[in-house]
Design a protein around this motif. Structure first.
Motif, PDB file in Angstrom:
ATOM      1  N   ARG A   1      -6.689  28.694  12.762  1.00  0.00           N
ATOM      2  CA  ARG A   1      -5.667  28.494  11.675  1.00  0.00           C
ATOM      3  C   ARG A   1      -4.307  28.119  12.220  1.00  0.00           C
ATOM      4  O   ARG A   1      -3.461  27.567  11.509  1.00  0.00           O
ATOM      5  N   GLN A   2      -4.073  28.332  13.450  1.00  0.00           N
ATOM      6  CA  GLN A   2      -2.873  28.267  14.039  1.00  0.00           C
ATOM      7  C   GLN A   2      -2.399  26.749  14.058  1.00  0.00           C
ATOM      8  O   GLN A   2      -1.148  26.244  13.986  1.00  0.00           O
ATOM      9  N   VAL A   3      -3.286  25.797  14.294  1.00  0.00           N
ATOM     10  CA  VAL A   3      -3.206  24.321  14.561  1.00  0.00           C
ATOM     11  C   VAL A   3      -3.393  23.384  13.028  1.00  0.00           C
ATOM     12  O   VAL A   3      -2.990  22.451  12.892  1.00  0.00           O
ATOM     13  N   ILE A   4      -3.894  24.464  12.096  1.00  0.00           N
ATOM     14  CA  ILE A   4      -3.911  23.618  10.770  1.00  0.00           C
ATOM     15  C   ILE A   4      -2.403  23.089  10.131  1.00  0.00           C
ATOM     16  O   ILE A   4      -2.330  22.077   9.788  1.00  0.00           O
ATOM     17  N   PRO A   5      -1.273  23.888  10.345  1.00  0.00           N
ATOM     18  CA  PRO A   5      -0.150  23.223  10.030  1.00  0.00           C
ATOM     19  C   PRO A   5       0.443  22.114  10.664  1.00  0.00           C
ATOM     20  O   PRO A   5       0.774  20.815  10.264  1.00  0.00           O
ATOM     21  N   ILE A   6       0.033  22.038  12.027  1.00  0.00           N
ATOM     22  CA  ILE A   6       0.334  20.831  12.764  1.00  0.00           C
ATOM     23  C   ILE A   6      -0.714  19.603  12.476  1.00  0.00           C
ATOM     24  O   ILE A   6      -0.021  18.614  12.240  1.00  0.00           O
ATOM     25  N   ILE A   7      -1.727  19.913  12.296  1.00  0.00           N
ATOM     26  CA  ILE A   7      -3.067  18.950  11.697  1.00  0.00           C
ATOM     27  C   ILE A   7      -2.638  18.471  10.323  1.00  0.00           C
ATOM     28  O   ILE A   7      -2.720  17.184  10.076  1.00  0.00           O
ATOM     29  N   GLY A   8      -1.983  19.411   9.582  1.00  0.00           N
ATOM     30  CA  GLY A   8      -1.647  18.973   8.070  1.00  0.00           C
ATOM     31  C   GLY A   8      -0.379  17.995   8.509  1.00  0.00           C
ATOM     32  O   GLY A   8      -0.305  17.014   7.479  1.00  0.00           O
ATOM     33  N   LYS A   9       0.533  18.187   9.422  1.00  0.00           N
ATOM     34  CA  LYS A   9       1.580  17.330   9.595  1.00  0.00           C
ATOM     35  C   LYS A   9       1.128  16.013   9.885  1.00  0.00           C
ATOM     36  O   LYS A   9       1.722  14.670   9.703  1.00  0.00           O
ATOM     37  N   CYS A  10       0.110  15.987  10.643  1.00  0.00           N
ATOM     38  CA  CYS A  10      -0.593  14.505  11.385  1.00  0.00           C
ATOM     39  C   CYS A  10      -0.878  14.006  10.027  1.00  0.00           C
ATOM     40  O   CYS A  10      -0.896  12.698   9.987  1.00  0.00           O
ATOM     41  N   LEU A  11      -1.738  14.662   9.270  1.00  0.00           N
ATOM     42  CA  LEU A  11      -2.246  14.072   8.185  1.00  0.00           C
ATOM     43  C   LEU A  11      -1.402  13.557   7.113  1.00  0.00           C
ATOM     44  O   LEU A  11      -1.161  12.547   6.533  1.00  0.00           O
ATOM     45  N   ASP A  12      -0.169  14.349   7.130  1.00  0.00           N
ATOM     46  CA  ASP A  12       0.888  13.825   6.166  1.00  0.00           C
ATOM     47  C   ASP A  12       1.408  12.640   6.748  1.00  0.00           C
ATOM     48  O   ASP A  12       1.931  11.596   6.017  1.00  0.00           O
ATOM     49  N   GLY A  13       1.723  12.532   8.142  1.00  0.00           N
ATOM     50  CA  GLY A  13       2.282  11.225   8.835  1.00  0.00           C
ATOM     51  C   GLY A  13       1.301  10.121   8.399  1.00  0.00           C
ATOM     52  O   GLY A  13       1.868   9.218   8.065  1.00  0.00           O
ATOM     53  N   ILE A  14      -0.058  10.430   8.414  1.00  0.00           N
ATOM     54  CA  ILE A  14      -0.914   9.236   8.026  1.00  0.00           C
ATOM     55  C   ILE A  14      -0.650   8.786   6.571  1.00  0.00           C
ATOM     56  O   ILE A  14      -0.536   7.393   6.255  1.00  0.00           O
ATOM     57  N   VAL A  15      -0.672   9.876   5.665  1.00  0.00           N
ATOM     58  CA  VAL A  15      -0.297   9.766   4.305  1.00  0.00           C
ATOM     59  C   VAL A  15       1.068   8.724   4.101  1.00  0.00           C
ATOM     60  O   VAL A  15       1.191   7.727   3.237  1.00  0.00           O
ATOM     61  N   LYS A  16       2.119   9.343   5.022  1.00  0.00           N
ATOM     62  CA  LYS A  16       3.503   8.773   4.831  1.00  0.00           C
ATOM     63  C   LYS A  16       3.168   7.059   5.317  1.00  0.00           C
ATOM     64  O   LYS A  16       3.875   6.133   4.392  1.00  0.00           O
ATOM     65  N   ALA A  17       2.494   6.894   6.297  1.00  0.00           N
ATOM     66  CA  ALA A  17       2.433   5.721   6.857  1.00  0.00           C
ATOM     67  C   ALA A  17       1.744   4.781   5.757  1.00  0.00           C
ATOM     68  O   ALA A  17       2.072   3.552   5.562  1.00  0.00           O
ATOM     69  N   ALA A  18       0.624   5.444   5.080  1.00  0.00           N
ATOM     70  CA  ALA A  18      -0.099   4.617   4.218  1.00  0.00           C
ATOM     71  C   ALA A  18       0.956   4.265   2.845  1.00  0.00           C
ATOM     72  O   ALA A  18       0.776   3.229   2.289  1.00  0.00           O
ATOM     73  N   GLU A  19       1.693   5.058   2.475  1.00  0.00           N
ATOM     74  CA  GLU A  19       2.571   4.857   1.300  1.00  0.00           C
ATOM     75  C   GLU A  19       3.757   3.790   1.778  1.00  0.00           C
ATOM     76  O   GLU A  19       4.410   3.361   0.836  1.00  0.00           O
ATOM     77  N   SER A  20       3.891   3.498   2.926  1.00  0.00           N
ATOM     78  CA  SER A  20       5.035   2.836   3.305  1.00  0.00           C
ATOM     79  C   SER A  20       4.432   1.199   3.316  1.00  0.00           C
ATOM     80  O   SER A  20       5.259   0.318   3.788  1.00  0.00           O
ATOM     81  N   VAL A  21       3.246   1.024   3.209  1.00  0.00           N
ATOM     82  CA  VAL A  21       2.572  -0.262   3.259  1.00  0.00           C
ATOM     83  C   VAL A  21       3.355  -0.932   2.039  1.00  0.00           C
ATOM     84  O   VAL A  21       3.090  -0.663   0.958  1.00  0.00           O
TER      85      VAL A  21
END
Length: 621
Positions: free
Chosen positions: A239-259
């Motif tokens: 559970r401790q790493v879920i927020p950081i993993i969530g940020k990684c996934l958010d970064g991927i989503v943000k990169a996808a939205e920047s296309v």
């Protein structure tokens, strides 16, 4: 509920159960250990996967990642690298907080369990010893009682017998008394051991065993509680790493939205735009009219005096009409006479008719036929500039002014070079300012250093700045030349640089003197008489690295011919020259006198000798 009271007689089962509990704990430790190995392997595979698809430095792949879609993919690779790092964190935390701790706890648990059951076995041995002593005293007491009873019966029998002497009776009586005394002693020992055993047994079942079993119960409950805590820790570490993993996934989503498809499309334009203008329309050839062709009558050049728009091939930045025709064939097309050749002279003095009357019987092959021949010839060259660029690459040389590139790509390269030089100039200027400040400090505080020691360095930096400025001005001039020859661009895309001063303005003005023709290409103010010459010069610039056509034979001039028309060459009777192109059916043969002089002569004016590898020797008389 207490194991000491409820399970007082289940010593062996408790021993098996506690051993099973330790086995369960060790099994859980093994499970967590394998999970950590899986996390490490997964993280390693993710990192290898991310590294595998990372663009290689200083390669073409790195240039492709300027597109937003590729940048989104690159962001995904970077985020997956961070994602792998979180799995490594999970593995490290599980190893340190679960595996190591539980392994140490198992060793402590084994020692404690061993101690408790050792005390239990010691108590068992004690009660068993008391029980054996009790049984031994009981059997001795029973035996002594039987012996005393038999001795008493024997005494009574002897005393009743009148034939037995008094001494024998006295002996039997004494023996009976001794046996009775031994029985009394055995009874006393048996009673003592019985009391002792009962006391030990009470202590065993009501004190020792309950205490030992209670400790074992507490030990087992601590083990169970420890497993529960470990399972909770197992979940919390995830559970401790879920927020950081969530940020990684958010970064991927943000990169996808920047296309941005539009931006990528614009980048494609910037990457591959040549800057050339599309070719103009091909003029209609009317074969119903009398055919008096000149260089300006065909669709590859301007009509002379008919007011039709020009289609020129001049200049490296002008529009190209036939980007798929080789230079030699195209120049042959442009420079060959577009009229029937004159007949051979009728008299021995050919000078009387140097360019005798034109023969109406000889018809020139239509331009479209020759154009089809060029189209079907191999290899086809897609554009002149690509040929020159290919030749430059073969020679391994890149012009300093990037003249081997199309105009738009050349402009980008020059712009990039100017920006790099400006950065270097700024860097040198910062260094000069720093040295100047240091020199001022030395002047104010001579004890810190000698100001004269910095003069050489300051002069060197100033010299470097001057060299860089001259270099920048040179590239600025080339850039201004390219921008002057390109079609009009938006003012926001025009580059304004402080390094390009007014000294380079004449060069820019000279480059900008070209004017744009109605079809979008750039032309120059030239006289009608010099158009063909400029055309050939421009093509020579485009193909300055191409070798001339090879000679396919020789020829001997039978008559003197004065080449007055464009594309012809004068010959003298008896002169020997090289043949570089046979008669194509139009009555003209292309010959060469030296590397710089070549042209067409009437086929009937020369005697042609082809080499053996050609069609054989033929004579035209």
């Amino acid at each position: 509920m207490s194991w000491g009271t409820e399970l007082w007689d289940q010593f062996d089962n408790l021993e098996k159960h506690t051993q099973w509990g330790i086995d369960i704990l060790e099994k859980y430790i093994k499970f967590v250990k394998e999970r950590t190995e899986i996390e490490l392997n997964y993280a390693k595979q993710l990192r290898n996967l991310s590294k595998k698809y990372q663009p290689k430095k200083n390669s073409k792949e790195e240039e492709e990642y300027r597109y937003t879609a590729c940048q989104a993919f690159l962001s995904t690779l970077n985020e997956m690298n961070d994602y792998a790092g979180q799995h490594e964190v999970i593995s490290e935390n599980m190893t340190s907080q679960i595996t190591v701790e539980l392994a140490r706890y198992v060793q402590e648990l084994k020692q404690e369990r061993k101690s408790h059951f050792h005390d239990g076995r010691k108590a068992q041995q004690q009660i068993e010893t008391c029980w054996k002593q009790l049984e031994s005293s009981k059997r001795r007491f029973e035996r002594d009682c039987r012996e005393a009873d038999r001795a008493q019966q024997y005494f009574e029998k002897m005393d009743a017998d009148i034939n037995v002497t008094k001494a024998d009776v006295e002996k039997a009586r004494q023996q009976a008394q001794i046996r009775h005394q031994m029985a009394d002693d055995s009874k006393a020992d048996y009673s003592s051991y019985l009391q002792k055993f009962n006391l030990e047994q009470h202590e065993y079942y009501h004190t020792h065993i309950p205490n030992i079993f209670q400790k074992i119960q507490e030990m087992e409950e601590r083990r169970i509680e420890r497993i529960g805590e470990s399972v909770k820790t197992y979940a919390e570490l995830d559970r401790q790493v879920i927020p950081i993993i969530g940020k990684c996934l958010d970064g991927i989503v943000k990169a996808a939205e920047s296309v941005d498809p539009k931006n990528d499309s614009q980048l494609v334009v910037e990457a591959y735009k040549s800057g050339f203008e599309p070719p103009g329309d091909i003029e209609f050839e009317d074969y119903t009219q009398p055919m008096k062709r000149t260089v300006s009558d065909n669709s590859l050049s301007n009509s002379r005096g008919d007011g039709k728009p020009e289609l020129k091939f001049g200049g490296k930045s002008k529009g190209k009409l036939w980007p798929f025709i080789k230079k030699n064939k195209l120049m042959s097309l442009l420079t060959s006479p577009h009229q029937p050749p004159p007949p051979p002279p009728a008299s021995a003095s050919p000078s009387a008719v140097p360019n005798g009357p034109q023969s109406p019987k000889q018809q020139k092959e239509p331009l479209s036929h020759r154009f089809n021949e060029f189209m079907t010839s191999k290899p086809k060259i897609h554009c002149f500039r690509s040929l020159k660029r290919g030749l430059s690459l073969k020679l391994g040389a890149t012009p300093e002014d990037f003249s081997n590139l199309p105009p738009e790509q050349r402009r980008k390269k020059l712009q990039q070079k100017v920006d790099e030089l400006n950065k270097e100039i700024q860097k040198e200027m910062d260094q000069r300012d720093a040295i100047t400040k240091m020199k001022d400090v030395y002047l104010k505080n001579p004890q810190m250093g000698d100001p004269a020691s910095l003069d050489h360095k300051l002069a060197e930096v100033s010299q470097n700045i001057e060299k860089l400025r001259l270099e920048a001005q040179k590239f600025e001039a080339w850039l201004a030349e390219v921008e002057g020859r390109l079609p009009a661009r938006g003012e926001q895309s025009r580059r304004q640089s402080g390094l390009y001063d007014t000294q380079s303005a004449p060069a820019v003005n000279n480059c900008a003197q070209d004017r744009e023709s109605p079809d979008g290409s750039y032309t120059e103010e030239q006289s009608q008489e010099s158009e063909v010459k400029v055309l050939a010069t421009d093509f020579d610039d485009e193909f300055d690295d191409e070798e001339p056509l090879p000679a396919i034979g020789t020829c001997k001039a039978l008559y003197t011919f004065e080449g007055q028309n464009e594309g012809t060459i004068s010959v003298v009777e008896g002169e020997t020259l090289y043949v570089i192109e046979e008669d194509k059916g139009d009555g003209w043969t292309r010959i060469r006198r030296n590397e710089d002089e070549e042209g067409y002569v009437p086929t009937s004016y020369v005697e042609v000798y082809l080499d053996k590898n050609a069609k054989g020797a033929k004579t035209y008389i």
